[in-house]
Design a protein around this motif. Structure first.
Motif, PDB file in Angstrom:
ATOM      1  N   THR A  21       1.065  -1.220  -0.159  1.00 31.28           N
ATOM      2  CA  THR A  21      -0.221  -0.070  -0.047  1.00 31.28           C
ATOM      3  C   THR A  21       0.764   1.204   0.095  1.00 31.28           C
ATOM      4  OG1 THR A  21      -1.725  -1.107   1.183  1.00 31.28           O
ATOM      5  CG2 THR A  21      -1.848   1.249   1.213  1.00 31.28           C
ATOM      6  N   LEU A  22       1.843   1.275   0.848  1.00 29.87           N
ATOM      7  CA  LEU A  22       2.738   2.402   0.575  1.00 29.87           C
ATOM      8  C   LEU A  22       3.621   2.709  -0.620  1.00 29.87           C
ATOM      9  CD1 LEU A  22       3.929   4.535   2.530  1.00 29.87           C
ATOM     10  CD2 LEU A  22       5.871   2.995   3.370  1.00 29.87           C
ATOM     11  N   VAL A  23       3.834   1.376  -1.134  1.00 32.05           N
ATOM     12  CA  VAL A  23       4.521   1.681  -2.590  1.00 32.05           C
ATOM     13  C   VAL A  23       3.357   2.145  -3.495  1.00 32.05           C
ATOM     14  CG1 VAL A  23       5.443  -0.080  -4.676  1.00 32.05           C
ATOM     15  CG2 VAL A  23       5.885  -0.473  -2.200  1.00 32.05           C
ATOM     16  N   GLU A  31       1.532   6.794  -6.947  1.00 31.76           N
ATOM     17  CA  GLU A  31       0.281   7.545  -7.133  1.00 31.76           C
ATOM     18  C   GLU A  31       0.837   9.090  -6.953  1.00 31.76           C
ATOM     19  OE1 GLU A  31      -3.165   4.296  -7.048  1.00 31.76           O
ATOM     20  OE2 GLU A  31      -2.896   6.017  -5.472  1.00 31.76           O
ATOM     21  N   ASN A  32       1.984   9.339  -6.233  1.00 34.36           N
ATOM     22  CA  ASN A  32       2.586  10.581  -5.648  1.00 34.36           C
ATOM     23  C   ASN A  32       1.289  11.182  -4.610  1.00 34.36           C
ATOM     24  OD1 ASN A  32       4.297  12.546  -5.710  1.00 34.36           O
ATOM     25  ND2 ASN A  32       3.298  13.799  -7.225  1.00 34.36           N
ATOM     26  N   ARG A  33       0.943  10.378  -3.778  1.00 28.72           N
ATOM     27  CA  ARG A  33      -0.417  11.033  -3.045  1.00 28.72           C
ATOM     28  C   ARG A  33       0.319  11.893  -2.100  1.00 28.72           C
ATOM     29  NH1 ARG A  33      -5.770   8.795  -2.755  1.00 28.72           N
ATOM     30  NH2 ARG A  33      -5.922   6.658  -3.827  1.00 28.72           N
ATOM     31  N   THR A  34      -0.615  12.728  -1.625  1.00 31.11           N
ATOM     32  CA  THR A  34      -0.361  13.911  -0.594  1.00 31.11           C
ATOM     33  C   THR A  34       0.559  13.323   0.527  1.00 31.11           C
ATOM     34  OG1 THR A  34      -2.326  13.825   0.708  1.00 31.11           O
ATOM     35  CG2 THR A  34      -2.455  15.005  -1.572  1.00 31.11           C
ATOM     36  N   THR A  35       1.231  14.363   0.955  1.00 32.62           N
ATOM     37  CA  THR A  35       2.066  14.286   2.456  1.00 32.62           C
ATOM     38  C   THR A  35       1.103  13.917   3.461  1.00 32.62           C
ATOM     39  OG1 THR A  35       3.654  15.751   1.743  1.00 32.62           O
ATOM     40  CG2 THR A  35       3.545  15.237   3.958  1.00 32.62           C
ATOM     41  N   ALA A  36      -0.197  14.467   3.611  1.00 35.96           N
ATOM     42  CA  ALA A  36      -1.087  14.265   4.693  1.00 35.96           C
ATOM     43  C   ALA A  36      -1.654  12.868   4.542  1.00 35.96           C
ATOM     44  CB  ALA A  36      -2.333  14.999   4.618  1.00 35.96           C
ATOM     45  N   GLU A  37      -1.743  12.238   3.270  1.00 35.48           N
ATOM     46  CA  GLU A  37      -2.114  10.882   3.325  1.00 35.48           C
ATOM     47  C   GLU A  37      -1.290   9.801   3.521  1.00 35.48           C
ATOM     48  OE1 GLU A  37      -5.346  10.285  -0.538  1.00 35.48           O
ATOM     49  OE2 GLU A  37      -3.574  11.577  -1.032  1.00 35.48           O
TER      50      GLU A  37
END
Length: 366
Positions: A279-281, A286-292
């Motif tokens: 999931t972390l990978v 997906e270049n998710r946000t820092t908050a996510e």
């Protein structure tokens, strides 16, 4: 493409629910084969025997061989034919339940599922993950229907090792992010349609319950008790994750898990533990946000889920090892290709290395 949502015919959950198994199974068949490991069957055998006797259900016990492989499936189908069984009851954890599902399909008989741990979302799904006899991922077997009955006794779940429960949270953690990726790419779900709004909402509810109740549920499980937080997380691990993943779809996280099965040193790590790192990978890909990222990292650390390669068994990290994983992750037909962009082994290699660095940094800073 039509929208399709599938689910088990009946889902029963609660402390002491095993006492009613005879009543539920009697509507499916008169003679049952109970398939599971010695520990799983041992956890319910007395209650199961009494309930089956009360409701006139004959049964025979067959112990699971350890891997949901094609030879094991064929072996159990032969046992069913020899005993004239007309319903199968799968007991235990993910691989035993997946084997029971595949056997029920091959033998064309009804299926009841009784998880004794909440370690994966396998109980509710119309899917069996097939491995080689040596434990290497081979394929997904998509089944024509879900189990006829899923019965979850939370008092039994509470007595299982907490690590198994936490592993279930790791498996469930991926549900929302994979469902979201599939919705964005209009990827087909496991029954071959598009996700319904209901399935996406269940996937998001699964994630929200984990974040809200996961830590306190783990603490309760460590004391061997089933609190309301445990009830909620068991439902998230089992029902919501199961419905969410198969009716919305899988993406990178589970493909990364499958990729890591090529490294023998990761075989001791549970399915959900590897999915947690996967999931972390996926979030990195997906270049998710820092908050996510911080919310996921914080949750994983709080309950003890892996966020580094070392924690899933890869002590000596070499480019060759990780490239093997990346290649397997991107194999034709793998679910990583449901991401809403093109994914290559080079991108996966980079995301794995970046995820590991992020996880190590987070652990050192917190």
């Amino acid at each position: 493409m039509s929208k399709i949502m599938i689910s088990p015919s009946r889902y029963v959950q609660g402390a002491g629910a095993i006492a009613d198994i005879g009543k539920h199974v009697a509507s499916l068949g008169a003679k049952a084969l109970v398939l599971g490991g010695k520990r799983g069957i041992g956890a319910i055998e007395n209650e199961l025997s009494a309930s089956f006797k009360e409701h006139d259900v004959e049964f025979v016990i067959e112990y699971f061989g350890g891997e949901c492989s094609r030879p094991e499936i064929d072996r159990v189908v032969t046992v069913i034919k020899q005993n004239n069984v007309n319903v199968i009851v799968g007991v235990g954890g993910g691989k035993a339940l997946d084997a029971a599902k595949a056997v029920a399909y091959s033998a064309k008989i009804p299926l009841a599922v009784v998880p004794t741990i909440a370690a994966t979302d396998a109980p509710c799904s119309a899917l069996s993950v097939i491995y080689t006899p040596d434990g290497i991922f081979e394929s997904y077997l998509v089944l024509p229907k879900n189990p006829d009955l899923v019965l979850v006794d939370t008092a039994i779940i509470a007595k299982a090792p907490a690590r198994l429960f936490v592993s279930g949270m790791g498996d469930a953690l991926a549900t929302w992010f994979e469902a979201d990726a599939c919705a964005k790419s209009f990827a087909a779900n496991l029954p071959g349609g598009l996700s319904t709004s209901a399935a996406l909402c269940l996937a998001k509810l699964c994630y929200d319950i984990l974040i809200e109740y996961g830590f306190r549920a783990k603490l309760a499980l460590e004391q061997g008790v089933a609190t309301e937080a445990v009830e909620k997380v068991v439902e998230a691990n089992t029902l919501l994750s199961g419905l969410g993943f198969e009716s919305s779809g899988l993406a990178a996280a589970h493909a990364v898990h499958n990729g890591f099965t090529v490294l023998e040193e990761t075989h001791h790590a549970y399915h959900g533990e590897k999915v947690s790192f996967g999931t972390l990978v996926q979030l990195i890909l997906e270049n998710r946000t820092t908050a996510e990222l911080e919310e996921v990292l914080g949750f994983c650390k709080s309950v003890g889920l892996p966020i580094t390669l070392k924690e899933i068994g890869v002590i000596e990290v070499t480019p060759d090892k990780i490239r093997q994983v990346a290649e397997a992750t991107c194999a034709p037909g793998e679910t990583i290709h449901n991401e809403p962009f093109s994914v290559s082994p080079d991108a996966v290699y980079a995301a794995i290395m970046a995820a590991d660095a992020l996880g190590r940094t987070y652990l050192n800073q917190n």
